[in-house]
Every structure is written in structure tokens, then in C-alpha cells.
Write a protein that holds these residues in place. Structure first.
Motif, mmCIF file in Angstrom:
data_model
loop_
_atom_site.group_PDB
_atom_site.id
_atom_site.type_symbol
_atom_site.label_atom_id
_atom_site.label_comp_id
_atom_site.label_asym_id
_atom_site.label_seq_id
_atom_site.Cartn_x
_atom_site.Cartn_y
_atom_site.Cartn_z
ATOM 1 N N ASP A 1 0.810 -1.227 0.000
ATOM 2 C CA ASP A 1 0.000 0.000 0.000
ATOM 3 C C ASP A 1 0.845 1.281 0.000
ATOM 4 N N ASP A 2 1.919 1.285 -0.839
ATOM 5 C CA ASP A 2 2.760 2.478 -0.925
ATOM 6 C C ASP A 2 2.576 3.243 -2.241
ATOM 7 N N ASP A 3 1.588 2.875 -3.038
ATOM 8 C CA ASP A 3 1.269 3.523 -4.325
ATOM 9 C C ASP A 3 2.391 3.435 -5.344
ATOM 10 N N ALA A 4 3.304 2.497 -5.169
ATOM 11 C CA ALA A 4 4.415 2.336 -6.103
ATOM 12 C C ALA A 4 4.592 0.863 -6.435
ATOM 13 N N ILE A 5 5.115 0.611 -7.641
ATOM 14 C CA ILE A 5 5.378 -0.757 -8.052
ATOM 15 C C ILE A 5 6.733 -1.171 -7.489
ATOM 16 N N ASP A 6 6.707 -2.164 -6.620
ATOM 17 C CA ASP A 6 7.938 -2.684 -6.020
ATOM 18 C C ASP A 6 8.378 -3.936 -6.774
ATOM 19 N N THR A 7 9.594 -4.363 -6.530
ATOM 20 C CA THR A 7 10.155 -5.493 -7.272
ATOM 21 C C THR A 7 9.385 -6.786 -7.039
ATOM 22 N N ASP A 8 8.760 -6.941 -5.887
ATOM 23 C CA ASP A 8 8.024 -8.177 -5.605
ATOM 24 C C ASP A 8 6.552 -8.098 -6.016
ATOM 25 N N GLU A 9 6.127 -6.991 -6.612
ATOM 26 C CA GLU A 9 4.732 -6.822 -7.025
ATOM 27 C C GLU A 9 4.613 -7.001 -8.538
ATOM 28 N N ALA A 10 3.793 -7.965 -8.938
ATOM 29 C CA ALA A 10 3.591 -8.223 -10.368
ATOM 30 C C ALA A 10 2.798 -7.078 -10.979
ATOM 31 N N PHE A 11 3.127 -6.736 -12.212
ATOM 32 C CA PHE A 11 2.407 -5.666 -12.882
ATOM 33 C C PHE A 11 2.305 -5.952 -14.370
ATOM 34 N N ASP A 12 1.351 -5.285 -14.993
ATOM 35 C CA ASP A 12 1.175 -5.342 -16.444
ATOM 36 C C ASP A 12 1.326 -3.930 -16.983
ATOM 37 N N ARG A 13 2.047 -3.790 -18.090
ATOM 38 C CA ARG A 13 2.229 -2.481 -18.724
ATOM 39 C C ARG A 13 1.575 -2.514 -20.100
ATOM 40 N N VAL A 14 0.818 -1.459 -20.397
ATOM 41 C CA VAL A 14 0.173 -1.324 -21.695
ATOM 42 C C VAL A 14 0.605 0.010 -22.291
ATOM 43 N N ASP A 15 1.264 -0.047 -23.452
ATOM 44 C CA ASP A 15 1.678 1.157 -24.168
ATOM 45 C C ASP A 15 0.578 1.545 -25.155
ATOM 46 N N LEU A 16 0.197 2.813 -25.136
ATOM 47 C CA LEU A 16 -0.808 3.290 -26.078
ATOM 48 C C LEU A 16 -0.154 3.598 -27.423
ATOM 49 N N ASP A 17 -0.959 3.605 -28.464
ATOM 50 C CA ASP A 17 -0.501 3.990 -29.793
ATOM 51 C C ASP A 17 0.075 5.408 -29.728
ATOM 52 N N GLU A 18 1.052 5.699 -30.581
ATOM 53 C CA GLU A 18 1.704 7.011 -30.533
ATOM 54 C C GLU A 18 0.769 8.169 -30.862
ATOM 55 N N ASN A 19 -0.393 7.910 -31.454
ATOM 56 C CA ASN A 19 -1.363 8.961 -31.769
ATOM 57 C C ASN A 19 -2.381 9.185 -30.660
ATOM 58 N N LEU A 20 -2.227 8.487 -29.537
ATOM 59 C CA LEU A 20 -3.184 8.583 -28.442
ATOM 60 C C LEU A 20 -2.557 9.241 -27.222
ATOM 61 N N THR A 21 -3.364 10.029 -26.526
ATOM 62 C CA THR A 21 -2.942 10.635 -25.261
ATOM 63 C C THR A 21 -3.923 10.208 -24.182
ATOM 64 N N ILE A 22 -3.485 10.312 -22.946
ATOM 65 C CA ILE A 22 -4.351 9.931 -21.835
ATOM 66 C C ILE A 22 -4.341 11.040 -20.795
ATOM 67 N N ALA A 23 -5.519 11.347 -20.270
ATOM 68 C CA ALA A 23 -5.671 12.357 -19.221
ATOM 69 C C ALA A 23 -6.667 11.809 -18.208
#
Length: 158
Positions: free
Chosen positions: A89-111
Motif C-alpha cells: 500500500d505504498d502507491d508504487a510498483i515494487d520489485t516483488d509486485e507483479a504488474f502489467d504495462r500497456v503502451d498506447l498507440d503514438e497517436n493517443l494521449t491519456i488524461a
């Protein structure tokens, strides 16, 4: 004696058909490029919606906080998000926490509205906020997809 008939197309017929196909292609191709970009926008919206639903279900099922963190690559400028189970519960991805990363298309922005990261508590409610809106936009067109999380954890796409 019967007259011999040749079968096939004349050169004029072939040139006519090729010209018609070329004209139709020239009209259709610019529209196809726009359709592909629109498809990528809708696809990114559906993928984010599904990711948020999976995070909510996992938070409730495993009785743990799940989070999603939005960011932009400093080198390429490409937007991405990472979803993870925040065991400490530290709001950060630690080395022992599994995560998934999704890269958006270069023409897309996120807000987004509210804080970063977003996520869900073990009760299925939004983490750290009363709800928020996440917007994925297609550059230079004004087209966008919005994912809304309300204060009780319901998720909907607009």
C-alpha cells in the motif's frame, strides 16, 4: 468453314478496368487511414475498461488494493499505464509486485481527473478518491473515449 474467334480481353478493356480500380482506390485509401486510427482509439478504450474491471474483481477476490498508474515515456513521449497489486500500500510498483504495462498507440494521449495512481480497495470502491474520469484522445481530431469510475466503483465507457 466456321470463322475462328479469339477469346480474351482487349487492351482497351484492361486499361479501362485498371483505371476504374485506381480511381476507387485513390478515393478509399485516405478514409481507411482515418478508420484505422478510430479503431485504435476504440480498442484502447475497451482495453482500459477491461483492465479496470479486472483490477476491481481482483481487489475484491483477493481482499487487497489494486492500482493503475498512468504515465508518459520521457524519451518517446508515448503514453502508457501499469496495473498492479499494491501489497504494501505504498502507491508504487515494487520489485516483488507483479504488474502489467500497456503502451498506447503514438497517436493517443491519456488524461485523468483525480489522483494518480487510481485503483480499487478490497471492497471494490475507488482507491483514494470518490471517482474519476479517464480520457483517451486521438491527437489532432478531438475524438476521445472516456472511462468513468463513480464513487461506488461502477465503471462505464462513454
Amino acid at each position: 468453314m466456321p470463322k475462328y474467334q479469339e477469346k480474351g480481353f482487349t487492351l482497351v478493356e484492361l486499361i479501362t478496368v485498371i483505371s476504374i480500380v485506381a480511381i476507387i482506390s485513390a478515393i478509399a485509401l485516405p478514409n481507411m487511414a482515418g478508420m484505422i486510427k478510430d479503431y485504435r482509439l476504440r480498442s484502447a478504450g475497451r482495453q482500459l475498461f477491461s483492465t479496470l474491471q479486472r483490477l476491481k474483481m481482483r481487489a475484491v477476490k483477493e481482499n487487497i488494493d489494486t492500482k493503475i498508474y498512468f504515465d508518459q515515456d520521457g524519451t518517446s513521449g508515448q503514453y502508457f499505464y501499469q496495473s498492479f497489486v499494491d501489497t504494501d500500500d505504498d502507491d508504487a510498483i515494487d520489485t516483488d509486485e507483479a504488474f502489467d504495462r500497456v503502451d498506447l498507440d503514438e497517436n493517443l494521449t491519456i488524461a485523468y481527473t483525480g489522483s494518480n495512481p487510481k485503483g480499487f480497495t478490497p471492497r471494490g470502491r475507488p482507491y483514494g478518491t470518490t471517482g474519476s474520469t479517464i480520457t483517451i484522445s486521438l491527437n489532432y481530431t478531438g475524438k476521445q473515449v472516456q472511462i468513468v469510475m463513480n464513487s461506488v466503483g461502477n465503471i462505464r465507457a462513454q
